[in-house]
Design a protein around this motif. Structure first.
Motif, PDB file in Angstrom:
ATOM      1  N   TRP A  37       0.851  -1.195   0.000  1.00 33.90           N
ATOM      2  CA  TRP A  37       0.000   0.000   0.000  1.00 33.90           C
ATOM      3  C   TRP A  37       0.880   1.236   0.000  1.00 33.90           C
ATOM      4  CZ3 TRP A  37      -0.373   4.401   2.868  1.00 33.90           C
ATOM      5  CH2 TRP A  37      -1.521   5.188   2.673  1.00 33.90           C
ATOM      6  N   ASP A  40       1.159  -0.249  -6.677  1.00 37.75           N
ATOM      7  CA  ASP A  40       0.510  -1.186  -7.589  1.00 37.75           C
ATOM      8  C   ASP A  40       1.614  -1.942  -8.297  1.00 37.75           C
ATOM      9  OD1 ASP A  40       1.354   0.476  -9.784  1.00 37.75           O
ATOM     10  OD2 ASP A  40      -0.429   1.704  -9.522  1.00 37.75           O
ATOM     11  N   ASP A  62      -1.933  -6.380 -10.030  1.00 28.91           N
ATOM     12  CA  ASP A  62      -2.537  -5.395  -9.146  1.00 28.91           C
ATOM     13  C   ASP A  62      -3.461  -6.162  -8.206  1.00 28.91           C
ATOM     14  OD1 ASP A  62      -1.297  -3.171 -10.185  1.00 28.91           O
ATOM     15  OD2 ASP A  62      -2.948  -2.624 -11.518  1.00 28.91           O
ATOM     16  N   TYR A  66      -6.976  -2.691  -5.941  1.00 27.72           N
ATOM     17  CA  TYR A  66      -6.176  -1.845  -6.823  1.00 27.72           C
ATOM     18  C   TYR A  66      -6.582  -2.011  -8.280  1.00 27.72           C
ATOM     19  CZ  TYR A  66      -3.387  -1.220  -2.642  1.00 27.72           C
ATOM     20  OH  TYR A  66      -2.987  -0.919  -1.372  1.00 27.72           O
ATOM     21  N   TYR A 186       1.042   6.690  -8.213  1.00 26.87           N
ATOM     22  CA  TYR A 186       0.231   6.045  -7.182  1.00 26.87           C
ATOM     23  C   TYR A 186      -0.908   6.966  -6.737  1.00 26.87           C
ATOM     24  CZ  TYR A 186       4.197   2.787  -6.779  1.00 26.87           C
ATOM     25  OH  TYR A 186       5.189   1.860  -7.036  1.00 26.87           O
ATOM     26  N   ARG A 189      -3.721   6.722  -9.130  1.00 23.97           N
ATOM     27  CA  ARG A 189      -4.506   5.501  -8.898  1.00 23.97           C
ATOM     28  C   ARG A 189      -5.476   5.717  -7.738  1.00 23.97           C
ATOM     29  NH1 ARG A 189      -4.263  -0.232  -9.927  1.00 23.97           N
ATOM     30  NH2 ARG A 189      -3.045   0.484 -11.683  1.00 23.97           N
ATOM     31  N   SER A 199      -8.369   0.339  -1.152  1.00 29.39           N
ATOM     32  CA  SER A 199      -7.021   0.014  -0.675  1.00 29.39           C
ATOM     33  C   SER A 199      -6.948   0.060   0.844  1.00 29.39           C
ATOM     34  CB  SER A 199      -5.997   0.973  -1.284  1.00 29.39           C
ATOM     35  OG  SER A 199      -6.087   2.270  -0.709  1.00 29.39           O
TER      36      SER A 199
END
Length: 308
Positions: A37, A40, A62, A66, A186, A189, A199
């Protein structure tokens, strides 16, 4: 393969074999890379080419929460057993009876659990940053791990953390040492609909386990206890790579990991020197991104020794 599926969920995947190799052929060894965390599969792109050049088939998915096609809504969908089943489904999808498992951060916790519950499916184990669960429980009582892990309670709150991290992911990651380009990737994402919430469900699902760890520290038996190693077949050759400047995962748990794994190997009649290797690097938490060469060397050394 670019995707694999399990139980109605579809996971995005980087596969070094390319689009035409759906199954393992000619005895090729397979490595599965499990990110943490809020990473990905891109966390491994500084490592995958060298592993592939060494003749390995490298699978970097992933994980659940994710992949856009694998974001179930309930925190209970993120209990560690579900992610363990995802990893086994990936091995099945490529026809691999045994795989070399590598994990970092939450992916490291997942990797320990896969090896514990399915030692017959794991040829070797390389874990980055995350100590063995039993060592973590010990360090909560004997070290400073309780203080280092206090942030998990905040991350497990229902809504506020997700709202904050959608806005603050990039500066937070940069402050903790990630390169700005990866921090931005990130963060992008986490800005996707439902991504931040999903997540953080890893932390929410772990809350019952934290209570079990607390019970274990007090001396009571806990159903969270990893499966016991009973025979030599249960011993998975393991390398643990730890950054000495990791703010979240301290030395007490890192060094205790060796005690736990070596003791289990000895009880099973396996040479503890062959079963476990500890690699300490002068680095922080983001080992795949910041120390790809050392990580690659540790993985290849473990894979080769397990395959010889």
């Amino acid at each position: 393969m670019r995707y694999f599926s399990r139980d109605g969920l579809t996971f995005d995947l980087d596969d070094s074999a390319g689009d035409d190799a759906a199954d393992v052929t000619d005895g090729q060894e397979v490595v599965v890379l499990l990110h943490g965390w809020p990473q990905d599969r891109r966390a491994w792109r500084g490592i995958t080419p060298a592993l592939a050049e060494a003749g390995l088939r490298v699978l970097a998915p992933d994980l659940r929460g994710y992949s856009p096609g694998a974001r179930p809504p309930r925190a209970s969908d993120y209990v560690i057993g579900e992610s363990v089943a995802d990893v086994i489904a990936l091995a099945d999808a490529v026809g691999a009876q045994r795989v070399h498992v590598v994990g970092h951060d939450w992916g490291g916790a997942l990797a320990w659990t896969v090896a514990s519950r399915h030692p017959d499916r794991v040829a070797s184990l390389t874990v980055l940053s995350t100590p063995h669960p039993t060592a973590m429980a010990w360090a909560f009582k004997h070290g400073d791990q309780a203080r280092r892990s206090a942030y998990m309670a905040f991350f497990a709150l229902p809504f506020v953390p997700a709202a904050l991290f959608r806005r603050l992911t990039r500066p937070f990651l940069v402050r903790t040492g990630l390169p700005q380009d990866l921090a931005q990737q990130y963060a992008d994402r986490m800005a996707q609909p439902g991504a931040a919430q999903a997540s953080l469900n890893w932390y929410r699902a772990a809350l019952p386990l934290k209570h079990m760890v607390a019970e274990r520290v007090r001396g009571s038996k806990s159903p969270a206890r990893p499966e016991r190693v009973r025979t030599a077949a249960d011993v998975v050759p393991t390398t643990f790579v730890w950054g000495s400047r990791d703010a979240a995962l301290g030395r007490a748990a890192a060094e205790r990991t060796g005690v736990v794994v070596r003791r289990a190997a000895e009880k099973a009649g396996v040479d503890p020197g062959a079963a476990y290797r500890f690699v300490e690097v002068s680095a922080g938490h983001w080992l795949p991104e910041k120390r790809p060469q050392e990580v690659t060397e540790a993985i290849l050394s473990r894979v080769r020794s397990a395959s010889s």
